[in-house]
Structure formats: C-alpha cells, structure tokens
Motif scaffolding. Sequence first.
Motif, short mmCIF file in Angstrom:
data_model
loop_
_atom_site.label_atom_id
_atom_site.label_comp_id
_atom_site.label_asym_id
_atom_site.label_seq_id
_atom_site.Cartn_x
_atom_site.Cartn_y
_atom_site.Cartn_z
N VAL A 1 0.85 -1.20 0.00
CA VAL A 1 0.00 0.00 0.00
C VAL A 1 0.88 1.25 0.00
N SER B 1 2.39 4.68 1.30
CA SER B 1 2.62 5.11 2.67
C SER B 1 3.10 6.55 2.67
N LEU B 2 3.63 7.00 3.79
CA LEU B 2 3.82 8.44 3.97
C LEU B 2 4.80 9.08 3.01
N VAL C 1 8.17 1.15 9.98
CA VAL C 1 7.44 0.01 10.54
C VAL C 1 7.71 -1.24 9.70
N ASP D 1 7.61 -1.82 5.62
CA ASP D 1 8.03 -0.68 4.82
C ASP D 1 9.12 -1.10 3.83
N SER E 1 4.43 0.09 1.66
CA SER E 1 4.49 -0.79 2.82
C SER E 1 3.73 -2.09 2.51
N LEU F 1 -5.68 1.36 0.25
CA LEU F 1 -5.86 0.94 1.64
C LEU F 1 -7.19 0.21 1.82
N VAL G 1 -7.63 -3.42 3.39
CA VAL G 1 -8.44 -3.72 4.58
C VAL G 1 -9.36 -4.91 4.29
N GLN H 1 -9.16 -8.31 6.35
CA GLN H 1 -10.35 -8.79 7.07
C GLN H 1 -10.63 -10.25 6.75
N LYS I 1 -0.94 11.78 7.48
CA LYS I 1 -0.73 10.78 6.43
C LYS I 1 -0.83 9.39 7.02
N THR I 2 -1.19 8.43 6.17
CA THR I 2 -1.14 7.05 6.66
C THR I 2 0.30 6.58 6.65
N ALA I 3 0.61 5.69 7.59
CA ALA I 3 1.96 5.11 7.70
C ALA I 3 1.81 3.60 7.74
N GLY I 4 2.20 2.96 6.65
CA GLY I 4 2.00 1.51 6.57
C GLY I 4 0.52 1.17 6.51
N PHE I 5 0.18 -0.09 6.79
CA PHE I 5 -1.21 -0.52 6.72
C PHE I 5 -2.02 -0.03 7.92
N LEU J 1 0.67 9.09 10.60
CA LEU J 1 1.74 9.98 11.03
C LEU J 1 1.23 11.40 10.93
N ARG K 1 -0.38 3.71 15.93
CA ARG K 1 -0.76 2.44 15.33
C ARG K 1 -2.17 2.12 15.81
N PRO L 1 -7.13 -1.16 11.86
CA PRO L 1 -8.00 -0.76 10.75
C PRO L 1 -9.16 -1.74 10.51
N LEU L 2 -9.10 -2.92 11.14
CA LEU L 2 -10.22 -3.85 10.99
C LEU L 2 -11.34 -3.47 11.96
N HIS M 1 -9.94 3.72 8.05
CA HIS M 1 -8.94 4.79 7.96
C HIS M 1 -9.59 6.18 7.90
#
Lengths: 341, 247
Positions: free
Chosen positions: A177, A179-180, A232, A235, A262, A287, A291, A295, B13-17, B21, B64, B67-68, B72
């Motif tokens: 996905v 990422s920042l 993380v 990444d 990531s 994203l 998800v 899930q 911003k999103t950071a990873g899944f 951040l 962290r 997200p389930l 988001h």
Amino acid sequence: MSRYLKVLRAGPAMTVQDEGRAGYLAFGLSRGGAVDSLALLEGAALLGQDPSHAALEMGGIGGEFEVSEEIRIALTGAPMRASIDGVNIQWNASHLIDAGARLSIGAATSGSYGYLHLGGGIAGKAVLGARSAHLAAGIGELVRDGDALPIGRDAQALAGQKITAEARFDGGSVRIVPSLQTEFFAPSEIARFETTAFKRDTRGNRMGVRIIPEGEGFKTEAGLSILSEVIVPGDVQVTGDGTPFVLLSECQTTGGYPRIGSVLPMDLPRVAQARAGATLQFKFLTLEEAVTLEQREAARRKTLRASVKPMIRNPHDIADLLSYQLISGATAGDDLEKDIS
Amino acid sequence: MKDLQDATWPKVKTAGFDGFLISFGDQLNEPANRAALAFRDALEQAGLAAVQETSTSLVSTYLRFDPLALDHATMRETLVALLKGRNWFDASLPRGRKLWRVPTVYGGDLAPQLEGAATAAGLTSAEAIASISSSRVRVQTIGFAPGMPYLGELPEAWNIPRQTSLNAQTPAGGLCVAIRQLVLFPVATPTGWRHIGQTAFRLFRPETDAPFVLRPGDEVMFEQTTPEALTQMQKDPDGGAVSEDIA
C-alpha cells in the motif's frame, strides 16, 4: 527445571520467538517476534494452544534435540527435513516425542525460517513482557549447542495432527500500500516498481531483507535529504543506491531513507520466507482493498484450529508396520493413499 | 524561513497498513518537536479505543491502530478534529524533565573520529571538544535503537553530513555527530555518524524496572573525562553520570 528441551546441536540462526513486545516504539524498541507470524498461529492451532506461546525459530537449518520427558511438538514455517530417531516425520504437523528420543531437523527444503513449537511453549523469564530474543536490541541470545530450554506445562495430549499451510516459501507476488513517502517517487518510478522483478539478496536477516531489482535502482525526487522518520515492519525503504530493503519484525524504529510503500501484514511472511535468489514482485493496492483482504485473512486465521486434521501416516515412515493391526475395522481401503504426498 | 504555523502543517498521512503519522514540519525545529510531543500526549489522554500504540519522531507523532475495527477515513477525521483543538506549536515541553551530566572521553583510541569530525566542522580538535562538551543539548526523540536519543541542536559549524560509508561497528556508549545533532548508542551498531566520544552510560537496561533512562525533553551535557576515569565508571550503569530535575 523438570521439563526441558535439550539442544544438542543448534543451527546458526536459532532464537526463541513469540509475538514480540508491543508498546515500546516510543522508546526506540521495535516489537520483534517471529518473522513469519502465520507460522506461530499454525503451530498454536496444531497444538490447540494459545499463539502467545514461545517457539524456536530456526533460520535456514534446524538442529538436534532431546526432551526430558514425553512432549508434544509441532513443526511449521519453512519445511525442513525432520526425523525422530531416524524415522522421517511430517512437517506442518504435531508429533509426540518420548523422553530421550532424538529429534533431528535438517536444512529447509524451501523458505527460510522453520519453527519448532512445544506443547506448553518455551518457558523461562520474560523480558519486557515477552520471551522473544531481539538481538538488535541486545535482548536474549542465539540458542547454542548444549542449551536446555525450559518448557511450560502442557494441559493437553493430542498429537498426530496436520494442517495445510498457506504456500509462502518460494517468493512470488506481494501486495503493497502507499505510505507516507510514496509521493516522493514519480508515478513513472512507482509504475516501474510494480513491473520489476526483484531477487531476494543474500543480505537479509530478522531486521529486513535486501531485494535487487532487475534493471536500475529507484530514484526519488526528495533525494536523500529527508528527515529520519518512523519506520514500521513491511516498509520498503529505498537506500542511497536505489536498492530497496523490506523491513521485518526486528527493524529499527526510525529510518532516514525514503519508503516507496508498505507490504500488507498478511504478505510479510512471504517476504521473510523468500530465500536468497527467490523472485518477488509487488502490486500496489489501495488501503480500502488492503483492509478487505486483511479482514478476509483475519477470518481465515480464526478457522485455523478447526482446519487441523488427524494425520494419516505414510506407511514408509512406520518402522514397525508389521506389528500394526491392519485389518480390523473395514475402510474404503484408500486411507493411506490419501496422504502419501 | 517559512512561517511554521502556516496552513501546510500539520499534515496527516497514513503510515504503513495500520498507522498514521501527524507531521508538524519537514525540517527539524523546536516548535515542531514540542508540537509532536504535545500531540502524542493529547492522543494518549484521549484514550481512543482503536489506538494501540503511539510514539514520536523528531517532528511527528505516530499512532498504530486496528483498521479492521475502525476504518482509515474515520480515524483520520478523529485526528483532524483533535488537531483543531489548539495551536500545537506553542505547546510547552513535557514536565518531569532532567539534566544529565555524562562523563565522556573525547578522541583517542576510544573515539577515533574526533579529528575527522573537527576538520569537517572547520575546527581544531581542542575547539571541537570545547564546543561539544559545553553544549547543553536536548533529547529531541528516542528512536532507531532502544533508549537511543537524538540530541540537539549543536552550533551551525556542526552541520556536517553523515559519512557516505558506514563504520562497521560503533560500540555501545559511543557518542556520534552529524547534521547539528548528537546520537548516543545503546548497543553496538554500524553507523554513518562520526564517533567522537565514548561514555559508559547504559541507555537500555532491559533487566531492570526502569529499562529506558532518557525521555524526550531531557537535557544532557557531555563533560570531558579521562580514559582512566571512564574505566573506573564502567562498573556503574550510569557510567558516572548524574542527573538533576529541571522541570
């Protein structure tokens, strides 16, 4: 220490691992834990115990072991040649080992990290809430020849079970996905990242693996002047020469190189298990798509324990076949053939 | 310099899944550093059910979440609403801060890159030692390795780049410099920062009830000592360091 696993010979990258210690990122300590988190769940399902139990993570090759008393084990992760007193045993299965019997675990036939789980788990002192070694942080040590690892009490007795492991040991396609820092890369570089085949380099460990692109490295508009920022597991960090690293469970907590994306948590075991030379490819998802997939995977993982089935032994592996009462109880006659694979 | 409080910052911003951040700048500056610490504190106080862990970097707050359990978009809206609550750039530093005085051997066999660093900064070795040992630097963040501080900000002369090649292994307790910052290593590690001083200060003590010694906002002075004195201090986990409360 009444129940223990005696390590007669340890492979070079053997550590005790559990789900790691969450909650210390603010202090610079990453969570750590098994690099193939799914293997922990599969082992727990086979033994019918909680996935928080600590297991032995074996990088590349296993070792030789004895147990102090009869004990249940399960083997998951990268398939390795395994035997008890010279008799081959199945991977992705649980077994009973007698006191004094010799468990031998050889080299992985595919993948990188195999796991030896024990009924009752590896006991011993927890540090900051977990038993995982975190070598980068100086917590715990490699398991060495002659170590005796205490084993917790096992409330159950069921062994001889098998599980169908999700294939993840030969590289392949990995979902990622944004990422920042994805926007630091031009759309053309991101498109090229998706169409590039990467070879897993020989440089890799529990902190991360280097992946070598076919063709040239990846450039960013931000260059190398960005401020160190949170990093993380999952990444994909692109270092100065344009070669990416995928970070794993024992990664540092900040990084100064830009991240192109990531990897989905559910696909990270595939990256961790890829051997040097294996091919990996990346596909960007939104994203929302990620998800949905996570899930679905979370729901599947809840059914792991129910998916465990009794193992039917391969007759080649039954040393005392003639002593078995083979003809009492009529069957369709194909029981053994069903599980020759 | 751009106004730090313009509409550009903070950015979410999103950071990873499974992370977000919240950045208060893209350059290190003290208001952004204080804002990141204060916003993390506010997030912890808010006690949001889906949030599993928070931390800070130099100028950002990280969280962290699951997200389930919470999508988001909703998480982002919650963060944006919380951000609107105040001007984070004028937040004060955390309370309960300490000043640490850490005995340090500069240069010689224990810290072989002092001379090179001094040259890069346009100073003699003596001037470099005088400059660093008299600087009272602040812990801007803890990160990279357990308990490891990023400390700043040093005088402009110390705006020297990291080395392009890494030192194979800088020992635990090593004091290193680059880009107007100091880092002090809790464990032996390869690094591109120049190794200018050596301490016996243990930053990470996993076997104790207080495993992490420094906190963001703490201040540190690296006071010069001799190799002989440092050897004596090795037995003490604080490596001869003493602390006093400052706020």
